[in-house]
Design a protein around this motif. Sequence first.
Motif, PDB file in Angstrom:
ATOM      1  N   LYS A 256      17.523 -37.901  63.081  1.00  0.00           N
ATOM      2  CA  LYS A 256      18.889 -37.873  63.616  1.00  0.00           C
ATOM      3  C   LYS A 256      19.704 -39.093  63.194  1.00  0.00           C
ATOM      4  CE  LYS A 256      17.747 -40.205  67.895  1.00  0.00           C
ATOM      5  NZ  LYS A 256      17.634 -40.124  69.338  1.00  0.00           N
ATOM      6  N   LEU A 257      21.007 -38.925  63.204  1.00  0.00           N
ATOM      7  CA  LEU A 257      21.959 -40.014  63.025  1.00  0.00           C
ATOM      8  C   LEU A 257      22.579 -40.273  64.388  1.00  0.00           C
ATOM      9  CD1 LEU A 257      23.724 -41.954  61.336  1.00  0.00           C
ATOM     10  CD2 LEU A 257      25.311 -40.040  61.037  1.00  0.00           C
ATOM     11  N   THR A 258      22.437 -41.494  64.903  1.00  0.00           N
ATOM     12  CA  THR A 258      23.026 -41.861  66.184  1.00  0.00           C
ATOM     13  C   THR A 258      24.370 -42.531  65.930  1.00  0.00           C
ATOM     14  OG1 THR A 258      20.867 -42.114  67.226  1.00  0.00           O
ATOM     15  CG2 THR A 258      22.719 -43.235  68.285  1.00  0.00           C
ATOM     16  N   ILE A 259      25.381 -42.076  66.634  1.00  0.00           N
ATOM     17  CA  ILE A 259      26.718 -42.661  66.515  1.00  0.00           C
ATOM     18  C   ILE A 259      26.982 -43.418  67.809  1.00  0.00           C
ATOM     19  CG2 ILE A 259      29.154 -42.165  66.169  1.00  0.00           C
ATOM     20  CD1 ILE A 259      28.016 -39.543  64.732  1.00  0.00           C
ATOM     21  N   ASP A 260      27.274 -44.700  67.651  1.00  0.00           N
ATOM     22  CA  ASP A 260      27.364 -45.624  68.782  1.00  0.00           C
ATOM     23  C   ASP A 260      28.746 -46.272  68.821  1.00  0.00           C
ATOM     24  OD1 ASP A 260      26.761 -47.344  70.857  1.00  0.00           O
ATOM     25  OD2 ASP A 260      25.454 -48.644  69.662  1.00  0.00           O
ATOM     26  N   PRO A 261      29.556 -45.958  69.844  1.00  0.00           N
ATOM     27  CA  PRO A 261      30.869 -46.601  69.940  1.00  0.00           C
ATOM     28  C   PRO A 261      30.763 -48.075  70.320  1.00  0.00           C
ATOM     29  CG  PRO A 261      30.506 -45.129  71.790  1.00  0.00           C
ATOM     30  CD  PRO A 261      29.313 -45.002  70.894  1.00  0.00           C
ATOM     31  N   ASP A 262      31.838 -48.786  70.104  1.00  0.00           N
ATOM     32  CA  ASP A 262      31.889 -50.224  70.363  1.00  0.00           C
ATOM     33  C   ASP A 262      31.786 -50.543  71.854  1.00  0.00           C
ATOM     34  OD1 ASP A 262      32.544 -52.979  69.330  1.00  0.00           O
ATOM     35  OD2 ASP A 262      34.204 -52.713  70.735  1.00  0.00           O
ATOM     36  N   GLY A 263      30.951 -51.511  72.189  1.00  0.00           N
ATOM     37  CA  GLY A 263      30.860 -52.029  73.556  1.00  0.00           C
ATOM     38  C   GLY A 263      30.673 -50.959  74.611  1.00  0.00           C
ATOM     39  N   SER A 264      31.571 -50.943  75.610  1.00  0.00           N
ATOM     40  CA  SER A 264      31.473 -49.985  76.706  1.00  0.00           C
ATOM     41  C   SER A 264      32.245 -48.701  76.427  1.00  0.00           C
ATOM     42  CB  SER A 264      31.973 -50.622  78.007  1.00  0.00           C
ATOM     43  OG  SER A 264      33.351 -50.934  77.887  1.00  0.00           O
ATOM     44  N   GLN A 265      32.816 -48.582  75.239  1.00  0.00           N
ATOM     45  CA  GLN A 265      33.550 -47.367  74.916  1.00  0.00           C
ATOM     46  C   GLN A 265      32.596 -46.186  74.785  1.00  0.00           C
ATOM     47  OE1 GLN A 265      36.073 -48.223  71.534  1.00  0.00           O
ATOM     48  NE2 GLN A 265      37.586 -49.138  72.867  1.00  0.00           N
ATOM     49  N   THR A 266      33.160 -44.989  74.828  1.00  0.00           N
ATOM     50  CA  THR A 266      32.352 -43.778  74.782  1.00  0.00           C
ATOM     51  C   THR A 266      32.902 -42.791  73.770  1.00  0.00           C
ATOM     52  OG1 THR A 266      33.643 -42.724  76.526  1.00  0.00           O
ATOM     53  CG2 THR A 266      31.715 -43.996  77.229  1.00  0.00           C
ATOM     54  N   ILE A 267      32.120 -41.756  73.524  1.00  0.00           N
ATOM     55  CA  ILE A 267      32.554 -40.601  72.738  1.00  0.00           C
ATOM     56  C   ILE A 267      32.566 -39.432  73.715  1.00  0.00           C
ATOM     57  CG2 ILE A 267      32.055 -39.071  70.795  1.00  0.00           C
ATOM     58  CD1 ILE A 267      30.388 -41.419  69.608  1.00  0.00           C
ATOM     59  N   ASP A 268      33.743 -39.016  74.129  1.00  0.00           N
ATOM     60  CA  ASP A 268      33.889 -37.972  75.155  1.00  0.00           C
ATOM     61  C   ASP A 268      32.991 -38.236  76.362  1.00  0.00           C
ATOM     62  OD1 ASP A 268      35.883 -36.571  73.889  1.00  0.00           O
ATOM     63  OD2 ASP A 268      34.562 -35.066  73.018  1.00  0.00           O
ATOM     64  N   GLY A 269      32.977 -39.493  76.821  1.00  0.00           N
ATOM     65  CA  GLY A 269      32.229 -39.858  78.015  1.00  0.00           C
ATOM     66  C   GLY A 269      30.766 -40.196  77.792  1.00  0.00           C
ATOM     67  N   LYS A 270      30.262 -40.027  76.570  1.00  0.00           N
ATOM     68  CA  LYS A 270      28.860 -40.327  76.279  1.00  0.00           C
ATOM     69  C   LYS A 270      28.752 -41.704  75.634  1.00  0.00           C
ATOM     70  CE  LYS A 270      27.778 -35.506  75.491  1.00  0.00           C
ATOM     71  NZ  LYS A 270      27.347 -34.495  74.556  1.00  0.00           N
ATOM     72  N   THR A 271      27.690 -42.427  75.978  1.00  0.00           N
ATOM     73  CA  THR A 271      27.510 -43.774  75.420  1.00  0.00           C
ATOM     74  C   THR A 271      27.084 -43.737  73.961  1.00  0.00           C
ATOM     75  OG1 THR A 271      25.258 -43.834  76.305  1.00  0.00           O
ATOM     76  CG2 THR A 271      26.996 -44.843  77.643  1.00  0.00           C
ATOM     77  N   THR A 272      26.403 -42.678  73.531  1.00  0.00           N
ATOM     78  CA  THR A 272      26.070 -42.457  72.124  1.00  0.00           C
ATOM     79  C   THR A 272      26.118 -40.957  71.858  1.00  0.00           C
ATOM     80  OG1 THR A 272      23.680 -42.282  72.488  1.00  0.00           O
ATOM     81  CG2 THR A 272      24.539 -44.479  71.926  1.00  0.00           C
ATOM     82  N   LEU A 273      26.158 -40.599  70.596  1.00  0.00           N
ATOM     83  CA  LEU A 273      26.148 -39.199  70.194  1.00  0.00           C
ATOM     84  C   LEU A 273      25.187 -39.056  69.026  1.00  0.00           C
ATOM     85  CD1 LEU A 273      27.500 -36.341  70.391  1.00  0.00           C
ATOM     86  CD2 LEU A 273      29.094 -37.152  68.660  1.00  0.00           C
ATOM     87  N   ASP A 274      24.310 -38.062  69.080  1.00  0.00           N
ATOM     88  CA  ASP A 274      23.359 -37.826  67.994  1.00  0.00           C
ATOM     89  C   ASP A 274      23.794 -36.634  67.154  1.00  0.00           C
ATOM     90  OD1 ASP A 274      21.689 -39.892  68.785  1.00  0.00           O
ATOM     91  OD2 ASP A 274      20.462 -38.599  70.048  1.00  0.00           O
TER      92      ASP A 274
END
Length: 107
Positions: free
Chosen positions: A61-79
């Motif tokens: 998998k490729l994990t996508i990690d937003p900066d700091g406390s930011q999220t991707i549609d409420g998730k802390t990471t997205l695979d």
Amino acid sequence: MASVDWTVRNISSNTTISTTDVVLLADTSGGTFTLTLTEASNQLGRTIIVKDSAGSCGTNKLTIDPDGSQTIDGKTTLDLNVNYGSLILVATGSVEASAGWSILGLV
């Protein structure tokens, strides 16, 4: 019809997006890695496209990690974990209820 000139970059290890990245072609055939997004609040509307170019995200998998406390549609990471999968992200800053990035498309 006008064409769009997007910056395309191949990635195969832990990477932080640059200010010029638009399309990121991810090759996880060598193993799982993380794509780190930058601060979204000062890039409102910025769009990033990520594609599994090697067809190996189903295994690695490729994990996508937003900066700091930011999220991707409420998730802390997205695979990204579907072979040849892709996704389109837009920086929403604090416009959305969850500050950071939003998914516009996921295949």
